[in-house]
Every structure is written in structure tokens, then in C-alpha cells.
Design a protein around this motif. Structure first.
Motif, PDB file in Angstrom:
ATOM      1  N   ALA A 120      -0.204  10.141   7.205  1.00 23.80           N
ATOM      2  CA  ALA A 120      -0.175   8.951   6.077  1.00 23.80           C
ATOM      3  C   ALA A 120       0.175   7.731   7.260  1.00 23.80           C
ATOM      4  O   ALA A 120      -0.413   6.605   6.678  1.00 23.80           O
TER       5      ALA A 120
ATOM      6  N   ARG B 165       0.098   6.651  10.357  1.00 23.71           N
ATOM      7  CA  ARG B 165      -1.143   6.250  11.129  1.00 23.71           C
ATOM      8  C   ARG B 165      -2.230   5.743  10.138  1.00 23.71           C
ATOM      9  O   ARG B 165      -2.562   4.614  10.628  1.00 23.71           O
ATOM     10  N   LYS B 166      -2.266   6.092   9.147  1.00 23.41           N
ATOM     11  CA  LYS B 166      -3.335   5.397   8.266  1.00 23.41           C
ATOM     12  C   LYS B 166      -2.937   4.261   7.929  1.00 23.41           C
ATOM     13  O   LYS B 166      -3.628   3.081   7.880  1.00 23.41           O
TER      14      LYS B 166
ATOM     15  N   MET C 252      -7.685   0.785  13.823  1.00 21.35           N
ATOM     16  CA  MET C 252      -8.955   1.750  13.329  1.00 21.35           C
ATOM     17  C   MET C 252      -9.210   2.892  14.164  1.00 21.35           C
ATOM     18  O   MET C 252      -9.369   3.981  13.839  1.00 21.35           O
ATOM     19  N   LEU C 253      -9.385   2.433  15.594  1.00 19.92           N
ATOM     20  CA  LEU C 253      -9.861   3.327  16.689  1.00 19.92           C
ATOM     21  C   LEU C 253      -8.827   4.498  16.740  1.00 19.92           C
ATOM     22  O   LEU C 253      -9.109   5.618  16.820  1.00 19.92           O
ATOM     23  N   THR C 254      -7.484   3.680  16.915  1.00 18.74           N
ATOM     24  CA  THR C 254      -6.202   4.768  17.072  1.00 18.74           C
ATOM     25  C   THR C 254      -6.455   5.766  15.903  1.00 18.74           C
ATOM     26  O   THR C 254      -6.308   7.001  16.130  1.00 18.74           O
ATOM     27  N   TYR C 255      -6.836   5.344  14.760  1.00 16.59           N
ATOM     28  CA  TYR C 255      -6.439   6.261  13.465  1.00 16.59           C
ATOM     29  C   TYR C 255      -7.658   7.344  13.696  1.00 16.59           C
ATOM     30  O   TYR C 255      -7.286   8.587  13.439  1.00 16.59           O
TER      31      TYR C 255
ATOM     32  N   ARG D 299      -7.778   9.911   0.641  1.00 17.83           N
ATOM     33  CA  ARG D 299      -6.775   9.064   0.555  1.00 17.83           C
ATOM     34  C   ARG D 299      -7.472   7.838  -0.084  1.00 17.83           C
ATOM     35  O   ARG D 299      -6.755   6.924  -0.722  1.00 17.83           O
ATOM     36  N   PHE D 300      -8.721   7.369   0.581  1.00 17.71           N
ATOM     37  CA  PHE D 300      -9.203   6.037   0.434  1.00 17.71           C
ATOM     38  C   PHE D 300      -9.898   6.112  -0.950  1.00 17.71           C
ATOM     39  O   PHE D 300      -9.916   4.975  -1.627  1.00 17.71           O
TER      40      PHE D 300
ATOM     41  N   GLU E 181      -8.495  12.985   4.396  1.00 16.04           N
ATOM     42  CA  GLU E 181      -8.340  11.728   4.830  1.00 16.04           C
ATOM     43  C   GLU E 181      -9.026  10.815   3.708  1.00 16.04           C
ATOM     44  O   GLU E 181      -8.828   9.876   3.311  1.00 16.04           O
TER      45      GLU E 181
ATOM     46  N   GLU F 170      -7.529   5.394  -3.517  1.00 24.66           N
ATOM     47  CA  GLU F 170      -6.847   3.908  -3.345  1.00 24.66           C
ATOM     48  C   GLU F 170      -7.908   3.075  -4.411  1.00 24.66           C
ATOM     49  O   GLU F 170      -7.419   2.163  -4.733  1.00 24.66           O
TER      50      GLU F 170
ATOM     51  N   ASP G  65      -2.972   1.926  11.345  1.00 24.97           N
ATOM     52  CA  ASP G  65      -4.197   1.498  11.954  1.00 24.97           C
ATOM     53  C   ASP G  65      -5.221   1.142  10.902  1.00 24.97           C
ATOM     54  O   ASP G  65      -6.069   0.183  11.526  1.00 24.97           O
ATOM     55  N   ILE G  66      -5.286   1.696  10.003  1.00 25.24           N
ATOM     56  CA  ILE G  66      -6.514   1.173   8.791  1.00 25.24           C
ATOM     57  C   ILE G  66      -5.771  -0.147   8.078  1.00 25.24           C
ATOM     58  O   ILE G  66      -6.543  -1.061   8.160  1.00 25.24           O
ATOM     59  N   ASP G  67      -4.614  -0.031   7.490  1.00 26.85           N
ATOM     60  CA  ASP G  67      -4.157  -0.956   6.514  1.00 26.85           C
ATOM     61  C   ASP G  67      -3.591  -2.161   7.426  1.00 26.85           C
ATOM     62  O   ASP G  67      -3.276  -3.254   6.859  1.00 26.85           O
TER      63      ASP G  67
ATOM     64  N   ILE H 138       0.904  -1.355   0.052  1.00 32.43           N
ATOM     65  CA  ILE H 138      -0.096   0.098  -0.024  1.00 32.43           C
ATOM     66  C   ILE H 138       1.060   1.224  -0.040  1.00 32.43           C
ATOM     67  O   ILE H 138       1.653   1.379   0.915  1.00 32.43           O
TER      68      ILE H 138
ATOM     69  N   PHE I 130      -6.693   9.734  16.239  1.00 31.65           N
ATOM     70  CA  PHE I 130      -5.663  10.626  15.862  1.00 31.65           C
ATOM     71  C   PHE I 130      -6.157  11.578  15.222  1.00 31.65           C
ATOM     72  O   PHE I 130      -5.624  12.698  15.030  1.00 31.65           O
ATOM     73  N   MET I 131      -6.871  11.369  13.749  1.00 31.18           N
ATOM     74  CA  MET I 131      -7.622  12.346  13.082  1.00 31.18           C
ATOM     75  C   MET I 131      -8.469  13.303  13.759  1.00 31.18           C
ATOM     76  O   MET I 131      -8.421  14.377  13.420  1.00 31.18           O
TER      77      MET I 131
END
Lengths: 398, 299
Positions: free
Chosen positions: A91, A93-94, B1-4, B251-252, B248, B255, A97-99, A77, B7-8
Motif C-alpha cells: 500500500a 508503494r502505491k 509509476m515505474l517503481t510501483y 485497490r484502484f 492491486e 478508489e 509511486d502512483i499517487d 488518499i 515492485f509489484m
């Protein structure tokens, strides 16, 4: 369009906050192994990052074609750090945490790396970087960091020796302000003064479109040699203005700034005779040829070679450790990079040997890739080149 | 996920503070402040230097950051007294660049481009998700505090006079209002809020470096305030959170766009930000929450 009331906003806010109460998805043990690249695709590093991301992606494809790691495929990614620590951190963090990546490959600017290191080591994500600034490996990273770029102190020393070998007595160091400017100049000065020469330094603003006043100031000291510490764009401006000022001494620059792009952009007699120094990719090695083949260019840049090595090391470390976490990579990366074993130059070969229970020792496209305890490389070769007639020609590799 | 997400949300809260700062100076006082990143940097550095090198408590660091921001604001304001509009914008942009370049080059004072790493954090890092949650609560509290303060100020005679100065300096001055005093107060207060944002940012990411304070941050905040509504605190706050969500989200989106390389995705994201601004300005030129006209008091 005026129907957005405070109640709506509150409602949306509550709904959004509600999502935070959802349980975090457990890490899947099947499916692809995810790795991230965090390279500068825009901003001042934008000329280096794209090919780095590309290299990692293509190298991962080859590993996948050969069967992947532990029977699982690699998924790369790519994120953009925008050459900014603030955007880079978001970026990262994404990616984490997400990927849920196990490793982040390729942070380039030293400031971005410094911002990302604490986040990675705290989350147990492995980080491999190409930043050269001295203090990076001294950060508290708990082993989650390696870099393949020689430290700037070593590069400064090499520049000093290079200038001395060209019979320079007074050496001027001209550079924009970067995290490595100071350490580089200190190392350069140490080398040159030890041989009875002297050095001066001048810091310029890399966003200026002309450096004529800076050039005049430097030339007042009548230097035999000028070492240029900037990147491609500002170095081009500097070289042009030095030519206009009729400078006759020798010029030294980094291989990554005095590159094909710069030489092509300037008339041949402007760039004539510039000496360049760069951490040498292991030219002639199979790994180097692989990067060249993957990218479809004759001489891939050092950063692309380095991230190719990062990916190979990480892939093999996961295979040896039989797992996909950052901690496993951290614990096993030195088992595949050094310490004896069968010499391999690609992860595809290495993974086969590891599957057969053999020990491997990876030598990559950027060099032997052996690391100290804090994550610096132990040995680096440098490539000495000179611009002749609009072409960069090799002098020696040492 | 939660941390992300946490953070945001923290980043969004920092942006919300900056947006409120800009709303006060630009939306209410009419002073175009392109130096926002500079005041942000002053606050971040003031607190980071005190708490990291002098081991001062974080509360002291943050307070000094607010004061330093305010003082810097006063300084800039008094050196630009006669300027408005474009001219003020250029000078403030210059101020932000000066701060960044001084921070890069005066190594003895600021640590140079290496920046200051290991800035103490407000909640211990090894508490996992609580580190983010705790910091979020603190930053949200700061956002609410500033929001309430701004609401009070706006409803007061001071707020009305400030808007009068924005609309027509001459008329306000004829009505006996001291233009200079109002401008200086508003600008300085706005800069202090930006200083607060800087300090909190440094204490969250533990790292402060000149590269973090590029003019891009200022542009982002202008985008947030324009989208949310530049003369209402709620608009600024909403705009800031929406901006982070939007940045953010791109970003997705980039992708899932098919057949796009990483480089093209990065470029697409930048294009999306620009298009977003154009759309907002076309559909809602006054922002999502436009300024409400205030009725004069009955008596």
C-alpha cells in the motif's frame, strides 16, 4: 474457454512489459497536494484505523474550505495496511509511486512502520506514525519520521509509578508478545524494584479465547497489581477470566485497550476498579475539541488526536517551506511545532499567520507536539483514569 | 509509476515461487500444505539472520535458506507420514503457526516481534530504479530456474510416479513405488522452494518480522494456484502474477467507487477477492491452465 494459448500469454506479457518503457509522469506543480493515510482498516488494528483515516480526511476538508495551502487544495488518499507489514508495504508503494504523496500519515502497528520507514526515507516521503516501539526512531530515517506516541519505555515507567502509588509491592505484567513488550516490562521492573517491590511477567497468545490457565499461573505469585499490556479484544478475555478467578488486587491497563468498547462489553462489576493510563490528549484544548467535533464523539481516542496533529503540522510545514515535497516537510516541521512563535491549535489559524509572515508554535490535540532530533516527542502528559460503575472516570492528568 | 510496477512484479515473482512450491506439494503430490507461510518464514529468517548478524554473503544466506526450508519440509513430512487430506492440512497449518509464534517469542534467536531490520539487499538501494529492476531480474531468474526444473521433473518418470501416488497410493505401492520416498522428496523440495522465496523477499524489503508470515499469505497462494491451475508450473506462475495484479487492481477499483469510505473500500476489496475465487472455481474449476493428461510412452 480453452483458447488461451502460450502465444496469447506471451503477447500480453510483452504488451505489459512495454508499459514499463513509458516515461514517468513528471510531478505536477499545480493541482491538489496529495497526502496519504496508511492506517489499519482491517486486521487486528481494525478498530482504531477507520476513525484515524476519517479524522485526517475531515481535517483536510476544513483546511481546504479555508483556502488550502499556498492556494492549492489538499487531497487525502486513504489506504489499508491490513495490520500486516507485507500488505502495508504494498500500500505504501502505491501511495508513493502512483499517487505521488508527499507524506504518509498514521502507520499504527510497529511492524508496519518498521517495514515502511526505509521506503519512505529512500523516496523522500515524510512519515508520521503513532507506533510506540522504542527502536523505530533509531532506524536510519534521515529525518523523514516523526511520532507523537510516547515511547514504550516511558509508558512502562509511568505504569510502574502508577502501580506503586496504589500501594502495590508485587506487580505482574501480563501481555501478548508485541514489539514493545520487552522494553515496557524492563522499564516497569526498573521503577518497581527501585522502590523495593518485585515484578513478574507472563506472555500469552492474544488469539486465545480463554486465558484461564495463564490467569491461574499469574495468581500463583499473589500479585498486588496486574499490568495488562494487550489490546482491547484480548484484554477483555483477560479481565473476564481474572474476575472468574476471583482476583482482588488492582488492575492496570492501557487507555486504548480498556476503553469504552471494553467497558460496555463487560458487566459493570467485572470491569469495576480497573485503572487506565494513556498518553493524554490535551483535553480542553481547542485542537482536542476540534477532533471531537469532526468525529462527532465526546472523547476521541488518542490515535485520532495524534493523526489530526500530524496533518496540521505537515500542512503548516509545507506553507512555511513554500513547497509540497517530503523534504520540505522534513526541513520545516520543527519550525512550526516548537521554538517559539504564536501559539496555534489548528492549521487553519496557523496558515493565516504564516501567510502574514508570522512564526507559529503548534500545540495539538495530543499534546504540545515538540520533537527531538530523531523524531520522538519531548514531553507527554498522561491521563489517569479508573472504571467506576461501568463508566471511565478521570483521576488526574499529569 | 515505474517503481510501483517493478515492485509489484518482484512481489509477483516471490508469489510465483511460493505458488510453484504449492503446486509441487499440493497439485502433484496431493499433499495439502497449509504450512506454506511457515516454510516461507524459515527461509526468510535463515538468510536474514546469517547475512545481517553474521555478515555472511547473500549467496550463502540464500543457499542456507533453501537448505533450511528443505530440512524443515523433511521434518514436517516425516512427522506426518500417515496423514493425508484434512489431517495433513491441520498439522501443516499448525507448523506455520509454530514457526510464527517461536519467531515472536524466542527473542534471543530471532529478535522477537521487532523483527530483523536492515537485512542486506542484493542491489544497492541508492541506485534508484536499478535497485528494483535488478532485484526483479534476479527474482524472475529464480522463477524461471524453478520453472524449468519443475518441467524437467514432471516430464521424468519421477513426475509420473508422483502423480500416481497422488491418484492412488495403493496402486502406486503395488506397482513397486515407495510412497514415503516420493512424498518426502516432493514435500521437501517444495519447502525448499518456499525457503528460497522467503530469502529473496527478505533481501528485497530489508525487513523480516513474524507478522509478515500470517496464514493470509498461504491463503493468497492457494488462491493463485487454484486460479492458475494447480498441477502445472505455468499455471502456478501465471496464477501468482494474476493474483498480485488482481489484489492491486481492487485497490484502484475501490478508489473510484463513488460514495465509499476508506473502511468500506477495504471491506469491498476483501469481498472482491472472495468473489474472484468463486468465479474462477465456477467457470474454470481446473484453473486457467488445467493439467494435461500425459500419454504413456510408446514402448
Amino acid at each position: 474457454m480453452t483458447d488461451i494459448t502460450r502465444r496469447h500469454i506471451l503477447g500480453a506479457g510483452v504488451a505489459f512489459a512495454g508499459t514499463m518503457a513509458m516515461p514517468a509522469i513528471l510531478r505536477a506543480q499545480t493541482g491538489p497536494i496529495k497526502l496519504g493515510t496508511l492506517t489499519p482498516l482491517t486486521g487486528s488494528g481494525g478498530s482504531y484505523g477507520p476513525s484515524m483515516a476519517n479524522t485526517v480526511k475531515k481535517a483536510a476538508d476544513e483546511i481546504n474550505k479555508a483556502g488550502g495551502i499556498l492556494g492549492r487544495q489538499l487531497l487525502i488518499i486513504s489506504e489499508d495496511d491490513q495490520t500486516s507489514p507485507e500488505a502495508g508495504l504494498r500500500a505504501a508503494r502505491k501511495l508513493i509511486d502512483i499517487d505521488k504523496v508527499s507524506a504518509i500519515i498514521g502507520t499504527w502497528a510497529s511492524a508496519v512502520t518498521t517495514a515502511v520507514v526505509p521506503v519512505c526515507s529512500q523516496s523522500g516521503v515524510f512519515l508520521s506514525t503513532v507506533s510506540g516501539a522504542e527502536p523505530i526512531t533509531l532506524l536510519p530515517h534521515q529525518g523523514f519520521l516523526i511520532r507523537t506516541q510516547p515511547t514504550t519505555t516511558l509508558q512502562g515507567t509511568k505504569f510502574g509509578e502508577f502501580a506503586l502509588s496504589a500501594n502495590a509491592k508485587t506487580v505482574a505484567f501480563v501481555s501478548p508478545q508485541t514489539p514493545f513488550t520487552e522494553s515496557q516490562f524492563a522499564a516497569l521492573t526498573k521503577t518497581v524494584t527501585a522502590a523495593g517491590g518485585k515484578t513478574t511477567s507472563l506472555i500469552y497468545d492474544d488469539k486465545k479465547t480463554t486465558l484461564r490457565t495463564e490467569v491461574d499461573q499469574v495468581l500463583r505469585g499473589k500479585p498486588d497489581a496486574i499490568v495488562m499490556g494487550g489490546y482491547t479484544n484480548d484484554t477483555a478475555v483477560l479481565v473476564r477470566d481474572l474476575y472468574r478467578a476471583n482476583y482482588r488486587g488492582s488492575l492496570f491497563g492501557f487507555g486504548y485497550s480498556v476503553n469504552k468498547q471494553l467497558v460496555d462489553a463487560l458487566p459493570a462489576d467485572v470491569s469495576e476498579g480497573i485503572y487506565t493510563l494513556s498518553p493524554s490528549p490535551a483535553e480542553g484544548s481547542n485542537a482536542y475539541k476540534n477532533v471531537s467535533r469532526l468525529l462527532g464523539v465526546d472523547s476521541p481516542d488518542t490515535y485520532s488526536c495524534q493523526v489530526y496533529d500530524h496533518l496540521n503540522l505537515i500542512a503548516m510545514a509545507m506553507a512555511v517551506g513554500k513547497g509540497d515535497t517530503g523534504t520540505i516537510i522534513k526541513n520545516n516541521v520543527r519550525k512550526v511545532s516548537q521554538g517559539g512563535g504564536e501559539r496555534v491549535e489548528t492549521a487553519v489559524d496557523g496558515l493565516k499567520l504564516i501567510a502574514d509572515g508570522k512564526k507559529v508554535d503548534y500545540d495539538g490535540a495530543s499534546g504540545p507536539c515538540d520533537f527531538t532530533d530523531i523524531g520522538d516527542i519531548t514531553d507527554a502528559k498522561f491521563r489517569y483514569e479508573q472504571v467506576k460503575g461501568g463508566k471511565i472516570t478521570l483521576l488526574k492528568i499529569a | 509509476m515505474l517503481t510501483y510496477i517493478l515492485f509489484m512484479l518482484v512481489v509477483g515473482s516471490i508469489y510465483a515461487l511460493l505458488a510453484q512450491s504449492l503446486m509441487l506439494s499440493w497439485g502433484l503430490a496431493g499433499l495439502v500444505n497449509l504450512g506454506l507461510a511457515g516454510f516461507f518464514a524459515v527461509g526468510a529468517y535463515a538468510s536474514a539472520m546469517l547475512t545481517t548478524w553474521e555478515q555472511a554473503p547473500i549467496l550463502v544466506g540464500v543457499s542456507v535458506a533453501v537448505l533450511a526450508g528443505g530440512l524443515a519440509g523433511l521434518l514436517v513430512c516425516f512427522s506426518t507420514l500417515r496423514l493425508r487430506d484434512d489431517y495433513l492440512a491441520i498439522v501443516t497449518l499448525g507448523f506455520a503457526e509454530i514457526v510464527r509464534i517461536v519467531a515472536s517469542n524466542e527473542v534471543w534467536l530471532t529478535g522477537g516481534t521487532d523483527g530483523i531490520s536492515g537485512v542486506p539487499v542484493m542491489i544497492a538501494r541508492d541506485t534508484g530504479v536499478w535497485f528494483h529492476l535488478g532485484t526483479l531480474l534476479i527474482t524472475v531468474a529464480a522463477v524461471i530456474l524453478v520453472y524449468v526444473l519443475q518441467r524437467r521433473l514432471l516430464a521424468s518418470p519421477w513426475g509420473r510416479a508422483l502423480r500416481a501416488v497422488r491418484e492412488d497410493q495403493t496402486v502406486a505401492s503395488v506397482a513397486g513405488k515407495s510412497i514415503v520416498r516420493f512424498k518426502a522428496q516432493a514435500f521437501s523440495l517444495a519447502a525448499a522452494i518456499a525457503g528460497l522465496a522467503g530469502a529473496l523477499y527478505g533481501h528485497y524489503t530489508s525487513y523480516v518480522a513474524p507478522d509478515q508470515f500470517q496464514p493470509l499469505i498461504t491463503i493468497y497462494i492457494f488462491l493463485a494456484v487454484t486460479a492458475g491451475g494447480n498441477a502445472r508450473p505455468a499455471g502456478a506462475v501465471l496464477g501468482a502474477y494474476l493474483l498480485v495484479a488482481f489484489l492491486e487492481a481492487t485497490r484502484f477499483l475501490a478508489e473510484i467507487a463513488p460514495g465509499v469510505t476508506a473502511l468500506q473500500a477495504a471491506a469491498l476489496r476483501e469481498i472482491a477477492v472472495g468473489i474472484g475465487l468463486v468465479i474462477v472455481l465456477t467457470l474454470r474449476p481446473d484453473g486457467l491452465l488445467p493439467e494435461r493428461s500425459q500419454k504413456a510412452p510408446a514402448s
